[in-house]
Design a protein around this motif. Structure first.
Motif, PDB file in Angstrom:
ATOM      1  N   ILE A  87       5.908  -0.153  14.959  1.00 41.51           N
ATOM      2  CA  ILE A  87       5.967  -1.502  15.525  1.00 41.51           C
ATOM      3  C   ILE A  87       4.724  -2.308  15.165  1.00 41.51           C
ATOM      4  O   ILE A  87       4.803  -3.514  14.902  1.00 41.51           O
ATOM      5  N   GLU A  88       3.582  -1.670  15.133  1.00 43.53           N
ATOM      6  CA  GLU A  88       2.342  -2.387  14.837  1.00 43.53           C
ATOM      7  C   GLU A  88       2.219  -2.775  13.368  1.00 43.53           C
ATOM      8  O   GLU A  88       1.421  -3.638  13.016  1.00 43.53           O
ATOM      9  N   HIS A  89       3.006  -2.157  12.509  1.00 42.21           N
ATOM     10  CA  HIS A  89       2.937  -2.469  11.080  1.00 42.21           C
ATOM     11  C   HIS A  89       3.663  -3.776  10.798  1.00 42.21           C
ATOM     12  O   HIS A  89       4.695  -4.093  11.410  1.00 42.21           O
ATOM     13  N   GLY A  90       3.147  -4.546   9.849  1.00 39.20           N
ATOM     14  CA  GLY A  90       3.703  -5.867   9.577  1.00 39.20           C
ATOM     15  C   GLY A  90       5.065  -5.861   8.922  1.00 39.20           C
ATOM     16  O   GLY A  90       5.762  -6.878   8.935  1.00 39.20           O
ATOM     17  N   VAL A  91       5.476  -4.750   8.337  1.00 35.32           N
ATOM     18  CA  VAL A  91       6.787  -4.665   7.675  1.00 35.32           C
ATOM     19  C   VAL A  91       7.731  -3.748   8.435  1.00 35.32           C
ATOM     20  O   VAL A  91       8.882  -4.098   8.701  1.00 35.32           O
ATOM     21  N   GLU A 149       7.301  -0.641   3.143  1.00 32.36           N
ATOM     22  CA  GLU A 149       7.314  -1.394   1.890  1.00 32.36           C
ATOM     23  C   GLU A 149       8.347  -2.510   1.992  1.00 32.36           C
ATOM     24  O   GLU A 149       9.454  -2.293   2.478  1.00 32.36           O
ATOM     25  N   PRO A 150       8.014  -3.735   1.569  1.00 27.58           N
ATOM     26  CA  PRO A 150       8.924  -4.871   1.787  1.00 27.58           C
ATOM     27  C   PRO A 150      10.343  -4.640   1.267  1.00 27.58           C
ATOM     28  O   PRO A 150      11.311  -4.941   1.967  1.00 27.58           O
ATOM     29  N   ARG A 151      10.493  -4.115   0.049  1.00 25.82           N
ATOM     30  CA  ARG A 151      11.838  -3.923  -0.505  1.00 25.82           C
ATOM     31  C   ARG A 151      12.457  -2.622  -0.011  1.00 25.82           C
ATOM     32  O   ARG A 151      13.656  -2.562   0.257  1.00 25.82           O
ATOM     33  N   GLY A 152      11.636  -1.590   0.111  1.00 24.52           N
ATOM     34  CA  GLY A 152      12.153  -0.330   0.629  1.00 24.52           C
ATOM     35  C   GLY A 152      12.623  -0.447   2.065  1.00 24.52           C
ATOM     36  O   GLY A 152      13.582   0.224   2.468  1.00 24.52           O
ATOM     37  N   SER A 153      11.984  -1.307   2.847  1.00 26.27           N
ATOM     38  CA  SER A 153      12.391  -1.470   4.249  1.00 26.27           C
ATOM     39  C   SER A 153      13.782  -2.083   4.341  1.00 26.27           C
ATOM     40  O   SER A 153      14.564  -1.729   5.233  1.00 26.27           O
ATOM     41  N   ILE A 154      14.118  -2.990   3.424  1.00 30.75           N
ATOM     42  CA  ILE A 154      15.458  -3.587   3.433  1.00 30.75           C
ATOM     43  C   ILE A 154      16.502  -2.530   3.097  1.00 30.75           C
ATOM     44  O   ILE A 154      17.611  -2.526   3.656  1.00 30.75           O
ATOM     45  N   LEU A 155      16.166  -1.624   2.183  1.00 29.03           N
ATOM     46  CA  LEU A 155      17.076  -0.520   1.864  1.00 29.03           C
ATOM     47  C   LEU A 155      17.293   0.367   3.085  1.00 29.03           C
ATOM     48  O   LEU A 155      18.430   0.769   3.387  1.00 29.03           O
TER      49      LEU A 155
END
Length: 778
Positions: free
Chosen positions: A471-475, A433-439
């Motif tokens: 790795i294959e996932h865009g986020v 998830e874009p925001r969860g990945s930053i966390l």
């Protein structure tokens, strides 16, 4: 629901008086002019205090300067609108004028800080949820705690107790300020007390403001002030000279200054159709934490103690610590949903970073004796290290609650111990998830070494199949990149290299060479398009960067995998072209994957620059063309040049051998190419060999590069890297033939100094002396 509460329960101020709006909108406020007038006023009396006769007599006998007119006007205006500040903050143009007033007055007056806080008392929650009021609230909070550039309320202008600054304050705010005994006006004399009261007013509504698009920014400012830390850009913007700028002209204080108002008639540009996996076009700003410069009253032990207690209390409210009584592990719920919320997610990231800073645990892997230190760099995207939180601290409690982590379960690598009941699924969900990945990235940056290894184990990052999916996932591939940059031990590094080698070897994440067959355009286009979408050169870059700090065994494995991976991509491209052209089969020999692609063919694929592509472009080429390098590949090449000598030597020789003179000149004149390729050769451990090879290739273009904005750095570094005095003398001799050209701009003059050109013309003795001084300086 938030809007209804905001309109009904948050204490909405009445609409401002139209006459006040007209008066405030017509004020010719200029912050830069106010700062200039104040500095001239301060400088005059300081010179007079030092006994400077020019200041006493003035230029031509002129009188002493008056109190800064713009600052006096700001105090008068702030006093006249004191009762309507909250109302004016909710209007578009008046709110901007209020911010300018606050910035001017608070910059040179402590009394103005207290007046501004008092004017908004009781309206903080509503303003925090308002489109314009939230900007005013953030500006006020940051400006009232910032150290004054000079407190003119107490400035010594030679008049003792009757100083002009004090008289201006009494005239403007005399009816508002309380006396020493607490009698008189409504504005308290205690700035720390007023600030804490402001935060106490916001605290009951903190959980609601967390998910509000405007309120969350006010909560972020509140937490930063309580912790005494601010977030600034990791690297200053190119072309700015922040060293000569004051605290109020750069960083967060400068960011509170808003630009031009938007034109309502202008239609908004439509955003591109980005999916969650592809991400948006908003860049992720890289920031670091910096201690705030607070006013003296906020540096007391009592205020720090009260602020620290309030910080922990607000963190507990925001993270719902009391939901289960503080014990046990709860299943995922509302808090885990907030991690992916557009407003609450960034706030949780900030909370982890602030609490880590507060813990003060700064043991970093890059400072260990068994690892090479890599300095932060903007071009290479190497960030300064983050503070690590300590075991048992509030940051660890927050992280464990976010992940539903059971600290009683010991993590081991063989899988015999009990598994975490919820953490593995939460890690998997956050990474995509874009925001969860930053966390999750923040957790990797800030966690202790042991917990970093536990995260990798529970999240499945040590499993090749799971890692390939990440790795294959865009986020989630960005999470893997951060993991690689934050690896803490050699053991972790070896585990990651073992998993990455198989993924890199098959070429699925590498950028392959497109097919050149005309008869199979559709087939080859599909292959190239698919490979372009799945290209993950950032993983390769971060993997190589990780190995640059590791053992020679890990470096050798990752290089072998890279060469075999590029062999796979090239073979696949050739196979796509030969399917429809059987006659070309003999021309395309299938390479052996065991051997891999030669280094000479791998370098152009990494950089995205074919050898000879710049050949024929003369010195005076004015087509304005620039190199288009692959940023991730160029940065990966830089770190390869830092590998052990037996592994990097072939790469060093191949770079100079395959690229012609014009290619190298273009690289030296390109910002990314110069920093990653040329500096990798001349600044790294290969500088002795690389300098000898480069000086032979670039000898005819030394003078041209010496007068270029980027290229002149290559000349200076090449001169310093050469081991023999004779080689340095040859460069100085070449440059001495073009003194007029070198003296025509600042870059050429800098090269003349760095390369001791004038000392060379004076004779051997002067030249040797200059070189000796340069060695001592280096």
């Amino acid at each position: 629901m938030v809007d209804d509460q905001g309109n009904g329960e948050y204490g909405r101020p009445r609409r401002p008086n139209p006459e006040t709006v007209s008066y405030l909108s017509g004020l010719p406020l200029d912050e830069n002019l106010a700062a200039q007038q104040a500095r001239e006023y301060i400088e005059y009396f300081r010179k007079r205090g030092r006994g400077d006769h020019d200041a006493e007599e003035g230029d031509g006998g002129s009188e002493p300067p008056e109190y800064p007119q713009m600052l006096g006007a700001a105090h008068a205006a702030l006093s006249s609108v004191f009762r309507e500040v909250a109302s004016l903050a909710c209007e578009e143009i008046p709110s901007r004028q209020i911010e300018t007033l606050v910035r001017i007055a608070c910059r040179f007056s402590l009394a103005a800080k207290r007046v501004v806080l008092a004017s908004m008392s009781g309206y903080w929650v509503f303003l925090s949820t308002h489109r314009f009021g939230s900007h005013v609230a953030q500006t006020v909070l940051r400006c009232v705690v910032a150290e004054c550039e000079e407190d003119l309320d107490r400035f010594d202008d030679g008049q003792g107790e009757q100083c002009e600054g004090k008289m201006i304050i009494e005239d403007s705010y005399g009816d508002l300020l309380q006396n020493d005994d607490g009698s008189g006006g409504t504005v308290s004399r205690s700035l720390p007390g007023m600030i804490l009261e402001t935060f106490e007013e916001l605290k009951p509504f903190a959980s609601e403001l967390t998910v509000h698009v405007c309120g969350t920014h006010v909560i972020r400012s509140t937490l930063c002030i309580l912790c005494g830390v601010e977030f600034v850009d990791a690297f200053p913007h190119p072309g700015t000279n922040e060293q000569n700028m004051g605290e109020w002209e750069r960083g967060v204080l400068a960011a509170t200054r808003r630009g031009k108002l938007k034109d309502k008639k202008k239609k908004k540009k439509k955003r591109g159709n980005h999916t969650h996996e592809e991400g948006g076009n908003t860049p992720h700003v890289m920031t670091v934490m910096k201690e705030m410069k607070l006013v003296h009253d906020l540096k007391s032990v009592s205020f720090k103690k009260d602020a620290d207690a309030l910080l922990i209390e607000m963190v507990g409210l925001l993270s719902m610590m009391g939901a289960n009584g503080g014990g046990g592990v709860c299943p995922p719920g509302e808090l885990q949903q907030l991690t992916c919320h557009p407003s609450a997610g960034p706030l949780l990231v900030q909370m982890i970073r602030l609490l880590s800073y507060r813990d003060g645990h700064t043991q970093l892997a890059s400072k260990k004796k068994d690892s090479a230190e890599i300095l932060p760099n903007r071009r290479l995207c190497i960030l300064p290290p983050e503070p690590k939180y300590a075991h048992g601290g509030h940051a660890e409690s927050l992280v464990h609650r976010l992940l539903c982590w059971d600290s009683d379960i010991e993590i081991d690598g063989d899988g015999s111990a009990p598994k975490q009941p919820y953490a593995s699924d939460i890690l998997y969900g956050l990474s995509g998830e874009p925001r969860g990945s930053i966390l999750l990235e923040t957790m990797f940056h800030c966690c202790p070494d042991s917990f970093h290894n536990d995260l990798c184990t529970v999240g499945g990052f040590y499993d090749e199949k799971a890692l390939r999916e990440y790795i294959e996932h865009g986020v989630s591939n960005f999470v893997v990149q951060v993991l690689l940059t934050t690896v803490r031990s050699r053991e972790q590094m070896s585990k990651m290299v073992k998993c990455l080698c198989g993924i890199i070897e098959d070429g699925s994440i590498l950028k392959g060479k497109p097919s050149q067959s005309n008869d199979s355009k559709t087939n080859a286009g599909e292959v190239a398009g698919t490979r372009h979408r799945n290209c993950r050169m950032g993983i390769v870059w971060r993997a190589v960067e990780m190995c640059a700090r590791g053992s020679s065994q890990d470096q050798e494995q990752i290089l072998s995998a890279l060469l075999r991976g590029f062999a796979s991509t090239t073979t696949s491209s050739e196979d796509a072209g030969t399917e429809s052209n059987i006659g070309a089969e003999k021309k395309h020999k299938r390479r052996s994957k065991a051997k891999g692609l030669p280094v000479e063919e791998c370098i152009p694929l990494l950089l995205g620059l074919s050898p000879g592509s710049c050949e024929g472009e003369g010195e005076f080429s004015s087509d304005g063309s620039r190199l288009t390098l692959d940023p991730a590949g160029a940065r990966a090449l830089y770190h390869i040049l830092q590998f052990k000598e037996r592994l990097r030597t072939d790469w060093v020789r191949s770079i100079v051998r395959i690229y012609c003179q014009e290619d190298l000149v273009k690289l030296a004149n390109d910002g990314l190419g110069s920093r990653c390729v040329i500096d990798g050769l001349l600044d790294g451990p290969a500088r002795s060999l690389a300098s000898k090879l480069l000086v032979e290739k670039l000898s005819d273009r030394i003078t041209y590069l010496a007068t270029e904005r980027v290229g002149h750095h290559t000349v200076e570094k090449l001169f310093r890297a050469l081991p023999k005095m004779e080689d340095k003398a040859a460069i100085s001799a070449e440059l001495s033939r073009s003194l007029n050209r070198l003296g025509s701009n600042s870059m050429g003059r800098s090269v003349m100094t760095s390369c001791a050109v004038k000392d060379y013309l004076e004779g051997e003795s002067a030249f040797l002396t200059a070189l000796a001084k340069q060695r001592d300086k280096d």
